[in-house]
Design an enzyme around this catalytic site. Structure first.
Site: not given
Length: 364
Positions: A91, A191-197
């Site tokens: 990282k 959390g319904v951002g890109k992944v959650g959506h």
């Protein structure tokens, strides 16, 4: 650990007193012309070149940045091992506010530092860095992934990340209820951002009942307008108390499972995309004591790292999806190992990852 002679005393203290993970190398990077100050930490290259993203964040000092890089690099070793990748864990962190100091010159300088490692570390996006940034870094360093499709990359990884979480949910259902189907199960997503959506789409397609919350009310409103069957609740506190909740999916911030949330959580399974869901090591025992099955976050959210690793070999979506589908079998194996050893699933996942790394070192 690498020689870091000349580093500030507080950084040396962090390196030699906080590093309990046996990191292979830590590189302190500075380019005065561009203002770059960065840390690259390689935890393990037993399975192959270290792979992990670049975090751009306004750390209070170098010691804090080093500590974060060490912790994140170790986590990537375990994630990559459990994803079945031929990569170890690393990282990088760039110190500073990206809104204030990020520039093309700085990213190019950073690319030269990564390139100087000769392929021991492969970088990608993380908090504060984006596809466009990786396109710039790649101009100086061929060991860069997470690029745009226009520049030979795979682009957004949220589709495969959500697919992997969905497979983890199916594995949990199989383990707990004897059937992987999620039809008529109630799943709460924080959390319904890109992944959650995308996760909502998978669940609705299978006939699950979906309840959501997000601090961005406009995002929730757009989602429920598009999918009227989706139920929205005010906040995460309301979500985790939903009656007859089968699965809770934290898909936003870390630390979602803590001393306040676990005692009131109604779900029987926790399986989500958020990183570092356990606020502290004792939380998983609290979950187990309440009979709640926890699918280790770094296992089920590995679809994204599977994608960026595949990009190094010429991205193929179908090949990546087939690899991400194996998260189902991996998660089942973790639950079986946890039961066999009498330990929580996260500890079982760690043991399997450590075994894979040890076997790889022994073959050298």
């Amino acid at each position: 650990m690498t020689d870091v002679t000349g580093a500030p005393a507080d950084v040396l203290h962090t390196l030699f007193h906080s590093d309990q993970g046996g990191h292979e190398q830590v590189v302190l990077c500075q380019d005065r012309a561009s203002g770059l100050k960065a840390v690259i930490a390689l935890h393990s290259t037993a399975l192959g070149p270290a792979l992990g993203g670049t975090r751009f964040y306004p750390y209070a000092n170098e010691a804090e940045a080093v500590a974060d890089a060490l912790n994140l690099a170790r986590g990537m070793s375990y994630k990559n091992a459990m994803a079945g990748l031929e990569h170890g864990g690393g990282k990088a962190v760039i110190i500073g506010d990206p809104e204030q100091i990020k520039s093309e010159e700085l990213l190019l300088a950073y690319g030269r530092f990564v390139a100087s490692l000769g392929g021991r570390y492969v970088t990608a996006c993380d908090v504060g860095t984006y596809v466009a940034d990786m396109d710039v870094v790649a101009r100086e360093c061929r060991w860069t992934t997470g690029r745009s499709p226009e520049n030979g990359g795979a682009g957004d990884s949220s589709v495969l990340t959500s697919f992997g979480v969905y497979q983890g949910m199916r594995a949990a259902a199989q383990h707990l209820w004897g059937d992987p189907t999620l039809r008529d199960r109630t799943v709460g997503i924080a959390g319904v951002g890109k992944v959650g959506h995308h996760l909502v789409e998978h669940l609705l397609a299978e006939g699950a009942h979906v309840v959501v919350t997000d601090v961005r009310k406009d995002v929730v409103r757009s989602l429920t307008e598009r999918h009227p069957s989706v139920v929205a609740v005010a906040d995460t506190d309301a979500l985790i108390r939903v009656e007859n909740l089968d699965i809770y999916a934290p898909c936003a911030l870390g630390g979602a499972l803590n001393d306040e949330t676990v005692p009131v959580l109604t779900a029987k399974v926790v399986c989500g995309a958020a990183n570092n869901q356990l606020a502290h090591p004792g939380v998983e025992k609290d979950l187990a004591d309440r009979g709640i099955l926890y699918a280790p976050d770094y296992v089920v959210n590995a679809g994204g790292v599977i994608q960026v690793a595949d990009e190094l070999h010429g991205f193929d979506f179908d090949r990546c999806k087939a690899k991400a589908a194996k998260i189902y079998d991996t998660t089942l194996a973790i639950f079986a190992r946890a039961k066999e050893d009498g330990i929580p699933p996260a500890a079982a996942a760690d043991r399997i990852a450590e075994q894979r790394m040890a076997e790889a070192r022994a073959r050298r």
